[in-house]
Write a protein that holds these residues in place. Structure first.
Motif, PDB file in Angstrom:
ATOM      1  N   TYR B  36      -3.676   5.164   2.700  1.00 21.98           N
ATOM      2  CA  TYR B  36      -2.236   5.124   2.936  1.00 21.98           C
ATOM      3  C   TYR B  36      -1.695   3.775   2.472  1.00 21.98           C
ATOM      4  O   TYR B  36      -2.391   2.763   2.504  1.00 21.98           O
ATOM      5  CB  TYR B  36      -1.922   5.278   4.430  1.00 21.98           C
ATOM      6  N   GLN B  38       1.678   1.095   3.009  1.00 27.57           N
ATOM      7  CA  GLN B  38       2.821   0.749   3.854  1.00 27.57           C
ATOM      8  C   GLN B  38       3.587  -0.391   3.201  1.00 27.57           C
ATOM      9  O   GLN B  38       3.110  -1.521   3.147  1.00 27.57           O
ATOM     10  CB  GLN B  38       2.358   0.352   5.246  1.00 27.57           C
ATOM     11  N   GLY B  41       8.518  -2.941   6.137  1.00 24.75           N
ATOM     12  CA  GLY B  41       9.560  -2.266   6.902  1.00 24.75           C
ATOM     13  C   GLY B  41       9.537  -0.756   6.811  1.00 24.75           C
ATOM     14  O   GLY B  41      10.476  -0.097   7.285  1.00 24.75           O
ATOM     15  N   GLN B  42       8.498  -0.213   6.245  1.00 27.16           N
ATOM     16  CA  GLN B  42       8.414   1.234   6.048  1.00 27.16           C
ATOM     17  C   GLN B  42       7.269   1.829   6.856  1.00 27.16           C
ATOM     18  O   GLN B  42       6.390   1.125   7.341  1.00 27.16           O
ATOM     19  CB  GLN B  42       8.196   1.551   4.566  1.00 27.16           C
ATOM     20  N   GLY B  43       7.311   3.179   6.956  1.00 23.22           N
ATOM     21  CA  GLY B  43       6.178   3.874   7.532  1.00 23.22           C
ATOM     22  C   GLY B  43       5.052   3.977   6.521  1.00 23.22           C
ATOM     23  O   GLY B  43       5.073   3.342   5.470  1.00 23.22           O
ATOM     24  N   LEU B  44       4.051   4.778   6.841  1.00 20.41           N
ATOM     25  CA  LEU B  44       2.916   4.939   5.955  1.00 20.41           C
ATOM     26  C   LEU B  44       3.099   6.147   5.051  1.00 20.41           C
ATOM     27  O   LEU B  44       3.577   7.200   5.488  1.00 20.41           O
ATOM     28  CB  LEU B  44       1.634   5.125   6.776  1.00 20.41           C
ATOM     29  N   LEU B  46       0.983   8.638   2.285  1.00 24.79           N
ATOM     30  CA  LEU B  46      -0.342   9.027   1.832  1.00 24.79           C
ATOM     31  C   LEU B  46      -0.457   8.846   0.324  1.00 24.79           C
ATOM     32  O   LEU B  46       0.373   9.354  -0.437  1.00 24.79           O
ATOM     33  CB  LEU B  46      -0.609  10.487   2.199  1.00 24.79           C
ATOM     34  N   PHE B  90      -4.045   0.898   3.739  1.00 28.01           N
ATOM     35  CA  PHE B  90      -4.931   1.256   4.842  1.00 28.01           C
ATOM     36  C   PHE B  90      -5.845   2.404   4.440  1.00 28.01           C
ATOM     37  O   PHE B  90      -5.388   3.429   3.939  1.00 28.01           O
ATOM     38  CB  PHE B  90      -4.126   1.692   6.075  1.00 28.01           C
ATOM     39  N   GLY B 108      -6.609  -2.896   7.157  1.00 20.26           N
ATOM     40  CA  GLY B 108      -5.637  -3.048   6.101  1.00 20.26           C
ATOM     41  C   GLY B 108      -5.962  -4.162   5.126  1.00 20.26           C
ATOM     42  O   GLY B 108      -6.627  -5.141   5.464  1.00 20.26           O
TER      43      GLY B 108
END
Lengths: 114, 115
Positions: B36, B38, B41-44, B46, B90, B108
């Motif tokens: 993943y 990231q 300031g963002q989500g993860l 895929l 990650f 990470g």
């Protein structure tokens, strides 16, 4: 894919208070999860939010501190109770894409506790 | 219990250079493996996943990863990085337990791109 919206995106809270984070998904999903990402750390699973039953908590997390609701297949809430500065983290909602094992994540809720 | 190790906390590469991010896992059976990304300031998001079959998997944004069972590794590669690749990466290993999908994430690797 699933689109996940979390609210609030960020908040600053006082010690001893509680905050509820909402997670809304644009489609019905079976599996919803809540993760915590502490500053500079990786993601840790808090619990699995089960629709119609109590959430399943991971080791080190308890319902009194992190109560979770899952009233239907598109919505869940996580409450961080009696907050302390150690609870300052990003909290992420995640859903499993049915049958694929993939997880989709919301953008997270950044919580700062003073 | 499953675990994931990402030995490199921070990597800096020049734009246009090749990239390899390391990931080692520990799991008692054939794992499900994921990478993943990231952005700040963002989500993860895929990048790619391995479930079974071909051990070299292709992902989005020009990334690929190779599953090596003998080395318990799932390293991420890209032949030529772009400035927009700067992010946190990650690695994660998945296991099915009681029908639930649980992921264990590595700590990470932060990627910095220099012009």
């Amino acid at each position: 894919s699933a689109v996940i919206s979390q609210k609030p995106s960020r908040d600053i809270c006082q010690r001893g208070t509680s905050l509820t984070i909402q997670c809304q998904v644009d489609s019905q999903v079976t599996m919803m999860f809540w993760y915590r990402q502490q500053p500079g750390q990786s993601l840790t699973l808090i619990a699995t939010a089960n629709q119609g039953s109590e959430a399943t908590y991971e080791s080190g997390f308890v319902i009194d501190k992190f109560p979770i609701s899952r009233p239907n297949l598109t919505f869940s809430t996580l409450t961080v109770s009696n907050m302390s500065p150690e609870d300052s983290s990003i909290y992420l909602c995640s859903v499993e894409s049915s049958g694929t094992g993939e997880l989709f994540f919301g953008e997270g809720s950044r919580l700062t506790v003073l | 219990a499953q675990s994931v190790t990402q030995p490199d906390i921070h990597i800096t590469v020049s734009e246009g250079a090749s990239l390899e991010l390391r990931c080692n896992y520990s799991y008692g059976a054939t794992p499900y493996l994921f990478w993943y990304v990231q952005s700040p300031g963002q989500g993860l998001q895929l990048l790619l996943k391995y479930f079974s079959g071909d051990t070299l998997v292709q992902g989005i944004k020009g990334f690929e990863a190779e599953f090596k069972r003998s080395q318990s590794s799932f390293n991420l590669r890209k032949p030529s990085v772009h400035w927009s690749d700067a992010a946190e990466y990650f690695c994660a290993v998945g296991a099915r337990s009681r029908g639930n999908e649980k992921l264990t994430f590595g700590t990470g690797t932060r990627l910095t791109i220099i012009p």
